[in-house]
Design a protein around this motif. Structure first.
Motif, short mmCIF file in Angstrom:
data_model
loop_
_atom_site.label_atom_id
_atom_site.label_comp_id
_atom_site.label_asym_id
_atom_site.label_seq_id
_atom_site.Cartn_x
_atom_site.Cartn_y
_atom_site.Cartn_z
N LEU A 194 1.22 -1.22 0.05
CA LEU A 194 0.00 -0.35 0.03
C LEU A 194 0.76 1.54 0.04
O LEU A 194 1.85 1.26 0.67
N ASP A 195 0.09 2.25 -0.74
CA ASP A 195 0.75 3.49 0.11
C ASP A 195 0.71 4.09 1.44
O ASP A 195 -0.04 3.42 2.20
N LEU A 245 0.13 7.04 4.32
CA LEU A 245 0.06 8.13 4.65
C LEU A 245 1.18 9.45 4.30
O LEU A 245 1.93 8.66 5.73
N ALA A 293 2.05 15.30 6.20
CA ALA A 293 1.37 16.54 5.06
C ALA A 293 -0.03 16.09 5.43
O ALA A 293 -1.39 16.47 5.25
N GLN A 294 -0.17 14.55 4.45
CA GLN A 294 -1.16 13.89 3.90
C GLN A 294 -2.27 13.42 5.22
O GLN A 294 -3.03 13.95 5.41
N THR A 295 -1.81 13.38 6.67
CA THR A 295 -2.50 13.13 7.63
C THR A 295 -2.99 14.80 7.88
O THR A 295 -4.06 14.10 8.49
N TYR A 298 -3.77 17.16 6.59
CA TYR A 298 -4.54 17.31 5.53
C TYR A 298 -6.28 16.69 5.66
O TYR A 298 -7.06 17.70 6.32
N MET A 299 -6.00 15.66 5.88
CA MET A 299 -7.47 14.83 5.99
C MET A 299 -8.18 15.29 7.57
O MET A 299 -9.15 14.99 7.80
N GLY A 300 -6.74 15.72 8.09
CA GLY A 300 -7.55 15.86 9.83
C GLY A 300 -8.10 17.59 9.84
O GLY A 300 -8.36 18.00 10.56
N SER A 301 -8.38 18.45 8.64
CA SER A 301 -7.70 19.81 9.18
C SER A 301 -8.86 20.66 7.89
O SER A 301 -9.64 19.16 7.20
N TRP A 302 -9.33 21.30 8.09
CA TRP A 302 -10.98 21.59 7.60
C TRP A 302 -10.18 23.11 6.91
O TRP A 302 -11.27 23.83 6.53
N ASP A 303 -9.58 24.06 7.36
CA ASP A 303 -9.40 25.10 7.55
C ASP A 303 -8.78 25.81 6.40
O ASP A 303 -7.81 27.22 5.97
N HIS A 304 -8.48 24.95 4.77
CA HIS A 304 -7.49 25.40 3.75
C HIS A 304 -8.75 25.95 2.59
O HIS A 304 -9.50 24.67 2.76
#
Lengths: 424, 424, 424, 424
Positions: free
Chosen positions: C406-407, C409, C412-414, C416-422
């Motif tokens: 598998l790839d 995460l 930065a990806q983790t 990103y997936m946990g953020s909401w302010d971008h």
């Protein structure tokens, strides 16, 4: 009156040439077979001294073929084989080549269309390359004097080959023509994958409608029809096939499609796609039983499969509701939507781009080696199969480009395949 | 500075309106769910007195939703949710509706984009409808004073719902939002069939390339990814899936796809389609191992999945080789082709039309009943699943329109399903 | 009366054991998940001191699970969960294990069937493992005194979980039971691929008939139904789906299947396969409209989906025309062929082997870690989802065995997936 | 020494006859083409006075053909064409027919096999019907005196036709033989659907393994190979194709399969299925690179495609691990599993039933009308295509039985298809 080259008829030929060149370059990048052949042709000049008369869909991939043939030493005159399939910018870019004169122009009327064919014939071709046999027909009907100097021709389409065979059966075909369409490399890929994918994509992008859950009626289960059926099923449509041939009907049935006569299919279809090469496939009776909002598209060579005259008569009014979609309003409120005026939907719809580049590479690879063959050997008048080794040569070039390796028969295997005296 | 409505910014608003109206009418003909709901809304005026603030892809199907909501009595202000997805003519046609003000305009820059969102918020919405949660975010960040008067919101996308849940987990979501994306009627159809079909058609019509025989790398095997994979396989592509989740990876493997990490997939793919919703899915290392001529497209919500900054740095030059195709030339001669600037290819490519009309009918049917629900019941702040009976209502409307009948459970069957005391 | 172990009832237990052992060994070779878990269980003895009471289809793959659990330290008593699914030789081979007592015997009557369940309960299990909840039901009904000492249970099937939830809703479930069926690793693979492939192969090998061109009516479009439908379409059958749920019906429609009520499907089907888990799915009215020569098979848990009583009444006579095929002759000459007496066709047909080994490896991997979990944590009475990390653990073991990477995460990806302010 | 009829060699011929009759009756119910032909043959006695010598797989469907031919007035002697494909009970049931003598017996050794062929030839056939050309070969080699009185033969298989053409090319074929295999009705259905479905079902039911997620290597992409590939993909396997022919390789590639030389495929396959008709397709080098636990099966006519001698030499030991599965243990611990001793897996595996009944109905329909044709017209020695109208006749009978209607060409359409002088 004879047509003039496209360059003379454009407002801004330089801009057109640049746009056309960009299209041709993109196509060429994805046509490894013609690329390999061009290298060979440039080195060996097999067509030196030949004059080619071509009537083809003048778009980017045809241009790559044309330039490949020019690279082999030929002088070429070309025009369109369908008034709506020409890309003027590609035509202009071709016309800029010293060895090529292009008369193809989009949207010409019938007179202009045939004038352009005449203009090509004025170049006194020694080899013809046809997509629908208009060139062969015009030469036989109006310029029989040229026939003696013609080495032969190539015909690209199912329909053209069919008509040529009929002509040959009548003893009326006076020079040899290769049935390029009948080669495995052509009909197994161009007809199945090319027609299938590009027709569906053109319909989707013309209508913005979905395939999933739709009932798609495919008229005809030849190579084009099975391509359309396979790709539509691959987009989760329900496929209904109509046929006149019992074995093809049975093949469609065993593939899992529903097989119905058009009288019954008309009432259940959401989308109708004709691929028969015959006329009057969808007619007045069928229109009368169709559901509101159906789409009618043609993927066969000529615009005779859907009887638009009958539809016009039946309808109270018609109007263009989207580019490429004409809505016929019936008196009971039903609306039937005809795509691309019933012409080849993958070429004539406004967004259409013709066959995908890679499948044209295969078909045109066969064209290129067939033209070369006409300069190297002499054939009797009549329709000829492309020699199998030429078709195989093209397949090998393609596999080489894709990096695909085959097994090779060992001596023992070759001997085994040629023997008959061993038992169980 | 606040944006002005689209009408004020067009050269010929009347012509735009007419063109937009034609597009909307076509869509409406193929959206039976919204049609049925519009009839109900007109009769019952469930949204009377509400102000809706919407940030959506402003194209024909969204317009049908918007007009349906307006028919229910709402005053609506709308803008785009992606600078490249707006159809100006559709925006103009909407803006001509007395109950609707549209600020959406194609090709605006970042400042103008956010100005338009501000303009919508100036209308002081009581309900928000988002496609990517930009509206919710802007209200929470810059207009917290409005929150008290907001009954709730609806969010259309996987990405938006994901971000809203993150916001909710942080205790930062101050009004209720329906996760429209998470309903079966949305993600089972819109994501799978809608994204799948429209992305492939957009790529085919942007490039004129074929799927047959291509190796298509699909990054992510969520609902969008499996739609893309299924439809690509249905066009005779070989599909390679990359994943970070072991069960999704196993599902892809058991479906018959090859599962590889992107490091290995990069070297074998002909076409790459990202659907993860995450950033940096295809990065510099991957570009370095790709084959000449590959296509790179994104079907995820934001343009962050393909690292274009890294590609720009790596490339010697780049140029537009076809509308919607930017070729990056690497120093070793390889050319990587990025479609639609890495934005949602089925919306942002020049030929793209967004999701097929019928799948939007389903998604927007859920939107419409969810908006209605926000006026009928009161929800706590936070992310909410759309009540199951609403989703079911939409499915029933659709089946009714398609003429599909179900079986009905008998009393004995219902009792059986509710019982546990019978044996083998 | 209490049943005795299988060994006591066989003519030649040694021969049976050897035959059973060979079957078990073959299965084990293709069950890498249980193989990995057995190694862990042997080392760590997580089940030491537990008594397991199992009611399962006693064939080779179940035996590998049973031996894996025994390797973890458990004492096990096992019997069948269907009178026709037991392989006596496998039962004998299990019974030869010092830690295992097997009461399962093929072809027992109802009394003997329940006697065997009683015999298992006599071992006073601390953990139950069920396939259809017969063990849980018998304990609750007849041995409530045992419940205090039971840590919990595992239930394998859709039907069993459904009944357990009904029992739980009635407040009648007095110990915790894991809904193993509901885990992704179970229903995404076992139900879809396992039921689909093995049911079709069993029908083909029981009848020697072909799928190509057949109309296959699949009753129910849950996970089993979609597996059967997908695999039948993959063999070139036309698939018709019947459903009671509007969204499932719509899913089937959008997949490209025809959706009909059974009243209409009855008249067009060549093969009928029930997968609903409900009773009376095909009834007298349906038999009356069926074509001559149809096949009727059940892939749902119990033999109640096809109303054989009604068919017997309707028929003039019936006889076995092939092993596993009972022909019912109607007065008008039509013949309806019922497979495997309407029991689970992939288990009860004479040639049937149950689910393929690899899919059982996945389901039973979840069973094994769920049993382990019951010894490690304490759960309230009621139906419980298997903790997600256990299901994920099993997926990871499988991918590891298949050599699939598998790839991962990035940070930065983790983030990103946990953020909401971008923004966009 | 000459063989005696099967009846003389059975312990309980009456019981065998009854069992065989039941099998034949079941087959006949699902063979509408032969049923229609039998009615015609009984009425018209086209084969009166003929003696047929047949070497076929003697199972139920062949028996229906044989009885159909007998109903037409022929005296018939029949034996097997493969030592493992005979069903003794079917052979016994045939032998009970006054017009039929059957010598076929399962499991005979090489001497007995050829003795039985001699016994058939002793009947001095006037027409031969072969499945692998053993009868034709034996007559030419050992009984040239009979050739004068032979009207002709029919050959069922790809392999047999191939060998007959080789024999014909050598000028060594002294009577006419119809290449029944080459008819569309045979190879489009029998090879594709029949071989495909029955081979996969036989492998599944012999091994109890799953297709989902497996890598299946199909050697050869002729009609059998593409049937196996298509059906395996339809069960969610990944398909790898090996080929020696560039166009077939390209077809497989464009279908979406991976094309590899066997040297590379050997290392990645889970299941190998040979369909080439050639020898030594999987050899020692390939065994050496295979993964532990692979399955090796043959779907080609003879047991020469997998080099079992080389495998035996390479292996440390071998044993039967399941009926129909021989495990070869290599010194490094890897186990390679050969199915059905490398013979036709859909006939020779213990559970195998041969081709599905319906596809045999189509092939044998062509056989029946071809035999009839040999009595009605006189052909030159050599291999002959079955006249197209016969094949078409069979298709029409089948469509009629299925209730499938075709469109019919109108006069205008027929004229159009025969014309060549109309333009665009």
């Amino acid at each position: 009156m004879t047509a003039s080259p496209i360059t003379d008829r454009l407002d801004d030929p330089a801009a057109s040439r640049e746009s056309g060149r960009q299209k041709i370059d993109w196509a060429r990048e994805h046509m490894p077979i013609l690329d390999a052949l061009r290298e060979e042709f440039e080195a060996e000049q097999p067509l030196a001294g030949e004059r080619l008369g071509m009537a083809m869909h003048v778009e980017a991939t045809t241009a790559v073929l044309t330039e490949t043939l020019a690279a082999g030493g030929a002088e070429i005159a070309i025009t369109g084989c369908n008034p709506l399939s020409t890309h003027d910018d590609v035509s202009a870019a071709l016309d800029a080549n010293d060895s090529i004169t292009s008369y193809a122009e989009r949207g010409v009327d019938d007179d202009e269309y045939y004038d352009a064919i005449e203009a090509v014939i004025d170049h006194e071709p020694t080899i013809t390359v046809d997509d629908g046999m208009d060139m062969v027909a015009a030469i036989h009907e109006d310029h029989p004097d040229l026939i003696d100097s013609i080495k032969g021709g190539c015909e690209e389409t199912t329909t053209g080959v069919h008509r040529l065979r009929a002509m040959d059966d009548d003893g009326a075909l006076d020079y040899p023509v290769f049935a390029v369409n009948d080669t495995p490399m052509k009909h197994l890929f161009d007809n199945v994958h090319g027609t299938g994918e590009s027709s569906l994509a053109a319909i989707a992008m013309t209508t913005n409608l979905s395939w999933a859950g739709k009932t798609v009626v495919v008229a005809g289960y030849g190579f084009c029809g099975r391509g359309v059926a396979k790709k539509a099923a691959g987009q989760n449509a329900k496929v209904v096939v109509t046929e006149v041939d019992p074995r093809r009907a049975l093949e469609a049935h065993m593939e899992g499609y529903e097989v119905l006569p058009m009288d019954e299919a008309a009432a259940v279809g959401d989308v109708f796609i004709t691929t028969t090469g015959n006329r009057d496939v969808i007619t007045r009776d069928h229109f009368e039983s169709m559901q509101d909002g159906v789409l009618l598209a043609n993927a066969g060579h000529f615009d005779i499969e859907i009887d638009l005259d009958a539809l016009s008569e039946l309808a109270e009014s018609d109007r263009e509701v989207r580019p490429g979609v004409r809505e016929y309003a019936l008196s009971d409120g039903r609306r039937l939507n005809v795509l691309a005026e019933g012409r080849l939907v993958n070429l004539a719809a406004p967004v259409a781009l013709g066959h995908p580049v890679e499948v044209m590479d295969q078909s045109f690879g066969v064209q290129a080696v067939s033209v070369r063959e006409l300069t190297e050997a002499s054939y009797e008048p009549g329709v000829h199969d492309v020699p199998d080794e030429l078709d195989r040569e093209v397949a090998e070039i393609k596999l080489d480009a894709e990096g695909i390796d085959l097994d090779e028969l060992t001596g023992a295997q070759t001997e085994y395949m040629g023997s008959w005296d061993h038992g169980t």
